[in-house]
Structure formats: C-alpha cells, structure tokens
Design a protein around this motif. Structure first.
Motif, PDB file in Angstrom:
ATOM      1  N   ALA A 175      41.783 -36.461 -13.514  1.00 43.84           N
ATOM      2  CA  ALA A 175      41.494 -35.039 -13.686  1.00 43.84           C
ATOM      3  C   ALA A 175      42.681 -34.336 -14.339  1.00 43.84           C
ATOM      4  O   ALA A 175      43.836 -34.752 -14.194  1.00 43.84           O
ATOM      5  CB  ALA A 175      41.184 -34.402 -12.335  1.00 43.84           C
TER       6      ALA A 175
ATOM      7  N   SER B 134      47.593 -26.994  -9.797  1.00 47.29           N
ATOM      8  CA  SER B 134      46.138 -26.819  -9.833  1.00 47.29           C
ATOM      9  C   SER B 134      45.508 -28.082 -10.410  1.00 47.29           C
ATOM     10  O   SER B 134      45.947 -28.573 -11.455  1.00 47.29           O
ATOM     11  CB  SER B 134      45.755 -25.618 -10.700  1.00 47.29           C
ATOM     12  OG  SER B 134      46.334 -24.433 -10.201  1.00 47.29           O
TER      13      SER B 134
ATOM     14  N   ASP C  51      41.854 -29.825 -11.625  1.00 45.32           N
ATOM     15  CA  ASP C  51      40.469 -29.544 -12.005  1.00 45.32           C
ATOM     16  C   ASP C  51      39.578 -30.714 -11.585  1.00 45.32           C
ATOM     17  O   ASP C  51      39.391 -31.678 -12.337  1.00 45.32           O
ATOM     18  CB  ASP C  51      40.393 -29.321 -13.521  1.00 45.32           C
ATOM     19  CG  ASP C  51      38.992 -28.915 -13.966  1.00 45.32           C
ATOM     20  OD1 ASP C  51      38.721 -28.925 -15.178  1.00 45.32           O
ATOM     21  OD2 ASP C  51      38.153 -28.589 -13.082  1.00 45.32           O
ATOM     22  N   THR C  52      39.043 -30.646 -10.387  1.00 46.39           N
ATOM     23  CA  THR C  52      38.212 -31.729  -9.871  1.00 46.39           C
ATOM     24  C   THR C  52      37.234 -31.195  -8.842  1.00 46.39           C
ATOM     25  O   THR C  52      37.492 -30.164  -8.204  1.00 46.39           O
ATOM     26  CB  THR C  52      39.082 -32.828  -9.233  1.00 46.39           C
ATOM     27  OG1 THR C  52      38.237 -33.874  -8.737  1.00 46.39           O
ATOM     28  CG2 THR C  52      39.914 -32.280  -8.092  1.00 46.39           C
ATOM     29  N   GLN C  53      36.123 -31.899  -8.680  1.00 46.63           N
ATOM     30  CA  GLN C  53      35.147 -31.569  -7.652  1.00 46.63           C
ATOM     31  C   GLN C  53      35.355 -32.414  -6.386  1.00 46.63           C
ATOM     32  O   GLN C  53      34.625 -32.252  -5.411  1.00 46.63           O
ATOM     33  CB  GLN C  53      33.725 -31.797  -8.183  1.00 46.63           C
ATOM     34  CG  GLN C  53      33.354 -30.907  -9.361  1.00 46.63           C
ATOM     35  CD  GLN C  53      33.448 -29.429  -9.010  1.00 46.63           C
ATOM     36  OE1 GLN C  53      32.947 -28.991  -7.979  1.00 46.63           O
ATOM     37  NE2 GLN C  53      34.084 -28.655  -9.883  1.00 46.63           N
ATOM     38  N   GLU C  54      36.339 -33.305  -6.435  1.00 44.09           N
ATOM     39  CA  GLU C  54      36.615 -34.138  -5.262  1.00 44.09           C
ATOM     40  C   GLU C  54      37.141 -33.276  -4.116  1.00 44.09           C
ATOM     41  O   GLU C  54      37.778 -32.234  -4.335  1.00 44.09           O
ATOM     42  CB  GLU C  54      37.647 -35.213  -5.614  1.00 44.09           C
ATOM     43  CG  GLU C  54      37.184 -36.204  -6.665  1.00 44.09           C
ATOM     44  CD  GLU C  54      36.194 -37.214  -6.116  1.00 44.09           C
ATOM     45  OE1 GLU C  54      35.580 -37.921  -6.930  1.00 44.09           O
ATOM     46  OE2 GLU C  54      36.038 -37.292  -4.869  1.00 44.09           O
ATOM     47  N   GLU C  55      36.896 -33.721  -2.905  1.00 44.61           N
ATOM     48  CA  GLU C  55      37.329 -32.997  -1.714  1.00 44.61           C
ATOM     49  C   GLU C  55      38.410 -33.779  -0.976  1.00 44.61           C
ATOM     50  O   GLU C  55      38.704 -34.929  -1.294  1.00 44.61           O
ATOM     51  CB  GLU C  55      36.132 -32.737  -0.796  1.00 44.61           C
ATOM     52  CG  GLU C  55      35.042 -31.887  -1.436  1.00 44.61           C
ATOM     53  CD  GLU C  55      33.858 -31.676  -0.521  1.00 44.61           C
ATOM     54  OE1 GLU C  55      33.036 -30.801  -0.804  1.00 44.61           O
ATOM     55  OE2 GLU C  55      33.769 -32.413   0.501  1.00 44.61           O
TER      56      GLU C  55
ATOM     57  N   ARG D 199      40.922 -24.856  -2.814  1.00 47.53           N
ATOM     58  CA  ARG D 199      40.202 -25.918  -3.528  1.00 47.53           C
ATOM     59  C   ARG D 199      40.984 -26.351  -4.768  1.00 47.53           C
ATOM     60  O   ARG D 199      41.089 -25.624  -5.747  1.00 47.53           O
ATOM     61  CB  ARG D 199      38.809 -25.415  -3.930  1.00 47.53           C
ATOM     62  CG  ARG D 199      37.926 -26.493  -4.542  1.00 47.53           C
ATOM     63  CD  ARG D 199      37.619 -27.600  -3.540  1.00 47.53           C
ATOM     64  NE  ARG D 199      36.784 -28.637  -4.099  1.00 47.53           N
ATOM     65  CZ  ARG D 199      35.441 -28.601  -4.049  1.00 47.53           C
ATOM     66  NH1 ARG D 199      34.823 -27.589  -3.466  1.00 47.53           N
ATOM     67  NH2 ARG D 199      34.749 -29.585  -4.562  1.00 47.53           N
ATOM     68  N   GLY D 200      41.573 -27.541  -4.719  1.00 50.18           N
ATOM     69  CA  GLY D 200      42.325 -28.069  -5.843  1.00 50.18           C
ATOM     70  C   GLY D 200      43.659 -27.387  -6.080  1.00 50.18           C
ATOM     71  O   GLY D 200      44.266 -27.563  -7.141  1.00 50.18           O
TER      72      GLY D 200
ATOM     73  N   SER E 268      42.208 -38.586  -3.310  1.00 48.02           N
ATOM     74  CA  SER E 268      41.106 -38.204  -2.434  1.00 48.02           C
ATOM     75  C   SER E 268      40.570 -39.464  -1.786  1.00 48.02           C
ATOM     76  O   SER E 268      40.016 -40.340  -2.469  1.00 48.02           O
ATOM     77  CB  SER E 268      39.989 -37.508  -3.225  1.00 48.02           C
ATOM     78  OG  SER E 268      38.848 -37.293  -2.406  1.00 48.02           O
TER      79      SER E 268
END
Length: 289
Positions: free
Chosen positions: A211, A227, A229-233, A255-256, A276
């Motif tokens: 990312a 920062s 840029d990812t949708q991973e949690e 978030r991120g 993650s």
C-alpha cells in the motif's frame, strides 16, 4: 558417475547453511586483481568499476559502483556470490533456501544526466535434477532513482514457482540503467549500496502489492504522522534501526493513521513496516534528527 557426484555436491553446497545473505554490509573486502577490489562473496562484471568506500550508511564501509568510459560507457555492475568460471551472471549466486517477501537495503545515486537511474535485480534459483538446469524460482527488479543521501529500497519479489523453494540467490546492482554520461566532464553515475537485509516473515505465495504510505515530517524531531492507504484492519507499525533491530511498535491511532513519538529515540536512519495479522502492508524510511 563422476558427473552425477559433482552435481550432487553442487546441490549440497548450495543448500547448506543458506539462511542469510553473504557480506550484506560490505564490511569485508578482498583483492580481485592488482587494480580492482571487490567485497568478499561479491564480484564485479567489469574491471575498475567496484570500489570500497567509507561513505557508509552503517558500519565502516559500503560498496560504490561507477561506470567506466574505457569499457564503452560500461556501467558499474556488482553481483553477489563467487564469480562463476563461465563469467555468466546467471551461473553464479550464493546459497539461499528461503523465500522472502522483499529484499531491502540502503542506497544513494549520483546521476550523470537527468532521466537515468540505477537498477537492482534479485533472482532466486533452483537446480533442476531432471533437466540438469537451474530454474528461476522468483525474481524482482527495481529502478533506483537519483538520491543524494542514503535511501531505503525494497525489491518486491515475483514468485514464478510457488511450490518450489530456491537453493541460491543472485543480487545484481547496476549503476546506470540507461547508460547516460555527462560528456562535458566524462562523469558516469555512482551507485552506493549498504546494509542489505531481507524480510522473511511471510511467503511469496500470499504477497500482495504494498500500500502507498506517507510520512510527515520526515526527517522529524519529536512527532511524525504516518498515513497508510489500505482497507486492511488491525494495523501495527514496527520500527527498526539500521541493524534490523525492532526499536518501536505502535497500533494505529485512527484508520490507517499512526503517530510516532520520539520518546528518546536516538538520531539516525530507521525503516518501518506496517503489518496486518502478520501480512506486510507498507514499508518505508524514517529519519530522526
């Protein structure tokens, strides 16, 4: 029978004690000829293009490769492993039996002309006892843009044979990708390389594209914000010093988003990884002033 025994001996030598890179910090050097020196367990493709330098990122020495006009604008080329008898790069390599996600290190590049870049290629090989040839198991290629100070590079590997583990590794550093030269001065690019390391936390079979990440300010004095840029949690940041020792870890504050507090961290160069659930998400360099 003699040929078969020789082949088996070669395979054994390439497979034994093969979990680390050879002389990754370029601290040890040998004399190749009376006019050229190379790091131990490395060799240069062209004469008088590889040099020891004390302009190092870490330790006492680093490697500098510089092109040479006398060889037809030949670039400086540094290759890992002992020099093969054939002189063919692909016939060489160092013993290596794991599949890292990425190969990392630090470099800087003085470009002779705008538009040029250096290049690093990493090849994992495996001797095929059926075809009697060495298969390319995995490969990674990365262009290195000009950098005035030491900068982290990360070569992402492309797994070509997911079910096959390698027996050797070849690293190739090329000081000029486009063979550009400053004709006014005769200057060719110089590529400095130091502190090579690998990330072996996850296999290549589960690798995804890294990312994008941004860090500000960098260099930093007290607090920096990262920062990703990812949708991973469930992201976790790990900070390592130049020796590869973990010096800090932190969970995301949003978030991120990560806030890095200096907290007595000594001045120097560091690199970070964001993961993650063990999977590598992002990586980069951080400088503490």
């Amino acid at each position: 029978m003699k040929t078969l025994l020789s082949i088996l001996a070669l395979v054994f030598c390439l497979s034994a004690n093969a979990q680390t890179l050879s002389n990754p910090g370029f601290e040890n050097w040998s004399q190749q000829t009376y006019y050229d020196s190379v790091p131990d367990q490395w060799w240069g493709l062209y004469c008088m293009t590889v040099f020891r330098t004390n302009d190092a990122f870490l330790g006492s020495y680093a490697s500098r490769t510089t092109g040479m006009l006398a060889c037809g604008i030949a670039p400086g080329v540094l290759i890992s492993g002992p020099q093969p008898a054939s002189g063919n790069i692909i016939d060489g390599g160092s013993p290596f039996t794991i599949k890292p996600n990425i190969i990392q290190g630090f470099y800087k590049l003085t470009d002779a002309q705008p538009g040029d870049s250096a290049e690093v290629t990493v090849i994992l090989k495996k001797y095929n006892t059926i075809t009697m040839q060495r298969d390319t198991v995995s490969i990674g290629v990365l262009a290195l843009p000009p950098a005035a100070s030491y900068t982290l590079f990360s070569v992402s590997m492309n797994d070509l044979m997911p079910s096959v583990m390698p027996d050797s590794i070849i690293l190739i550093f090329n000081s000029s990708k486009h063979l550009l030269i400053d004709w006014n001065t005769g200057t060719l690019p110089s590529l400095f390389v130091d502190a090579i390391k690998l990330d072996e936390a996850a296999g290549l079979h589960d690798q995804t594209a890294l990312a994008a990440s941004s860090l500000y300010p960098n260099p930093f004095v007290s607090i920096a914000t990262l920062s990703v840029d990812t949708q991973e949690e469930n992201l976790v940041l790990y900070l390592f010093d130049a020796l590869g020792n973990e010096v800090m870890s932190a969970a995301e504050s949003g978030r991120g988003i990560f806030e890095l507090h200096r907290s007595g961290l000594p001045s120097g160069n560091y690199f970070y990884q964001v993961r993650s659930r063990g999977k590598l998400i992002a990586t980069g360099q951080l400088v503490a002033e």
